[in-house]
Enzyme design. Structure first.
Site, PDB file in Angstrom:
ATOM      1  N   LYS A  12      50.452 -55.297  82.332  1.00 14.42           N
ATOM      2  CA  LYS A  12      51.767 -54.917  82.856  1.00 14.42           C
ATOM      3  C   LYS A  12      52.061 -53.436  82.552  1.00 14.42           C
ATOM      4  CE  LYS A  12      53.740 -59.622  82.340  1.00 14.42           C
ATOM      5  NZ  LYS A  12      54.760 -60.427  81.618  1.00 14.42           N
ATOM      6  N   TYR A  52      56.938 -64.010  90.745  1.00 13.71           N
ATOM      7  CA  TYR A  52      57.813 -64.671  89.775  1.00 13.71           C
ATOM      8  C   TYR A  52      58.815 -65.618  90.438  1.00 13.71           C
ATOM      9  CZ  TYR A  52      56.191 -61.935  85.749  1.00 13.71           C
ATOM     10  OH  TYR A  52      55.448 -61.398  84.727  1.00 13.71           O
ATOM     11  N   ASN A 126      55.878 -58.103  77.312  1.00 11.32           N
ATOM     12  CA  ASN A 126      54.788 -58.802  76.613  1.00 11.32           C
ATOM     13  C   ASN A 126      53.399 -58.408  77.117  1.00 11.32           C
ATOM     14  OD1 ASN A 126      54.920 -60.193  78.992  1.00 11.32           O
ATOM     15  ND2 ASN A 126      55.514 -62.148  78.092  1.00 11.32           N
ATOM     16  N   HIS A 129      50.224 -60.444  81.836  1.00 12.01           N
ATOM     17  CA  HIS A 129      50.471 -61.722  82.504  1.00 12.01           C
ATOM     18  C   HIS A 129      49.181 -62.512  82.461  1.00 12.01           C
ATOM     19  CE1 HIS A 129      51.644 -64.788  85.351  1.00 12.01           C
ATOM     20  NE2 HIS A 129      50.473 -64.614  85.927  1.00 12.01           N
ATOM     21  N   GLU A 140      48.408 -67.477  92.464  1.00 13.18           N
ATOM     22  CA  GLU A 140      48.505 -66.075  92.063  1.00 13.18           C
ATOM     23  C   GLU A 140      47.293 -65.262  92.510  1.00 13.18           C
ATOM     24  OE1 GLU A 140      51.271 -66.849  88.087  1.00 13.18           O
ATOM     25  OE2 GLU A 140      49.173 -66.267  87.839  1.00 13.18           O
TER      26      GLU A 140
HETATM   27  P1  DAT Z   1      54.284 -66.574  80.617  1.00 13.82           P
HETATM   28  O1  DAT Z   1      54.245 -65.120  81.064  1.00 13.82           O
HETATM   29  O2  DAT Z   1      53.880 -66.741  79.175  1.00 13.82           O
HETATM   30  O3  DAT Z   1      53.525 -67.483  81.542  1.00 13.82           O
HETATM   31  P2  DAT Z   1      56.742 -67.482  81.894  1.00 13.82           P
HETATM   32  O4  DAT Z   1      55.889 -67.744  83.094  1.00 13.82           O
HETATM   33  O5  DAT Z   1      57.615 -68.568  81.407  1.00 13.82           O
HETATM   34  O6  DAT Z   1      55.821 -67.014  80.658  1.00 13.82           O
HETATM   35  O7  DAT Z   1      57.675 -66.229  82.154  1.00 13.82           O
HETATM   36  C1  DAT Z   1      57.204 -65.126  82.878  1.00 13.82           C
HETATM   37  C2  DAT Z   1      57.721 -63.844  82.242  1.00 13.82           C
HETATM   38  O8  DAT Z   1      59.156 -63.835  82.250  1.00 13.82           O
HETATM   39  C3  DAT Z   1      57.342 -63.699  80.782  1.00 13.82           C
HETATM   40  O9  DAT Z   1      56.058 -63.149  80.621  1.00 13.82           O
HETATM   41  C4  DAT Z   1      58.426 -62.802  80.256  1.00 13.82           C
HETATM   42  C5  DAT Z   1      59.645 -63.215  81.053  1.00 13.82           C
HETATM   43  N1  DAT Z   1      60.474 -64.182  80.319  1.00 13.82           N
HETATM   44  C6  DAT Z   1      60.243 -65.512  80.195  1.00 13.82           C
HETATM   45  N2  DAT Z   1      61.188 -66.109  79.469  1.00 13.82           N
HETATM   46  C7  DAT Z   1      62.055 -65.123  79.115  1.00 13.82           C
HETATM   47  C8  DAT Z   1      63.269 -65.079  78.350  1.00 13.82           C
HETATM   48  N3  DAT Z   1      63.802 -66.189  77.802  1.00 13.82           N
HETATM   49  N4  DAT Z   1      63.886 -63.887  78.192  1.00 13.82           N
HETATM   50  C9  DAT Z   1      63.369 -62.748  78.745  1.00 13.82           C
HETATM   51  N5  DAT Z   1      62.232 -62.728  79.482  1.00 13.82           N
HETATM   52  C10 DAT Z   1      61.596 -63.888  79.657  1.00 13.82           C
HETATM   53 MG    MG Z   2      53.870 -67.960  83.504  1.00 15.95          MG
END
Ligand code: DAT
Ligand code: MG
Length: 170
Positions: A12, A52, A126, A129, A140
């Site tokens: 990212k 997303y 973070n 991805h 994806e």
């Molecule tokens: P991952 O990237 O571990 O698969 P996800 O698909 O649930 O996690 O979420 C996608 C992204 O959205 C994640 O990398 C960071 C952001 N995100 C998820 N939950 C969040 C939260 N509670 N607050 C802020 N950003 C969040």
């Molecule tokens: Mg995810």
């Protein structure tokens, strides 16, 4: 050798900005998977929203879209590096190396634990991805890559006559 999977990894814009590409690829290489696609992408709003889309009702969706587009970093950091990895149990192995979604909760030696942060606005920066299951991974990979951009034929293809204008080298 029964469970060959593939997944999408994105470095990212925070990873790009922090010059972490080499470190991240080194950590990921511990899984000994094969890279079957790789490219740099300036992420459009459309691509970001589609990527997303399952999070579109979350309060942080708008900021998440700005983040994956690297809006707050600007040129030359407003891009991601996209990879498709393939190999035995690839998804679980890569998610372990990536670490938990929340960088504060991620294992300290995972990519997200070592390099991630939560901004004062609450955005999880973070760094990577990582697709979370085979169905999401297929969606994806097909969203980010065309068939000819992968070194292997991993999903069924069809041929179509495209009449659009296309850039070629001058
Ligand atoms: P991952 O990237 O571990 O698969 P996800 O698909 O649930 O996690 O979420 C996608 C992204 O959205 C994640 O990398 C960071 C952001 N995100 C998820 N939950 C969040 C939260 N509670 N607050 C802020 N950003 C969040
Ligand atoms: Mg995810």
């Amino acid at each position: 050798m029964g469970n060959i999977q593939r997944l999408l990894i994105l470095i990212k814009p925070d990873g790009v900005k922090k010059s972490l590409t080499g470190n991240i690829l080194t950590k990921l290489s511990e899984a000994k998977l094969t890279i079957i696609g790789a490219k740099a992408v300036k992420v459009s709003r459309e691509l970001a929203s589609e990527h997303y889309k399952q999070l579109q009702d979350k309060p942080f969706f708008g900021e998440l879209i700005d983040y994956i587009q690297g809006k707050m970093y600007g040129a030359p950091y407003d891009r991601v590096f996209a990879f498709v990895y393939q190999g035995e149990d690839a998804i679980a192995r890569m998610r372990k190396i990536a670490g938990a979604t929340n960088p504060e909760e991620a294992d300290a030696v995972s990519i997200r634990g070592a390099y991630g942060r939560i901004t004062t606005k609450g955005v999880y920066e973070n760094v990577v991805h990582c697709s979370s299951d085979p169905i999401e991974a297929e969606r994806e990979i097909k969203l980010w890559f065309n068939p000819e951009e992968l070194t292997e034929n991993v999903y069924p293809v069809k041929t179509e006559k495209i009449t659009e204008e296309k850039k070629v080298w001058a």
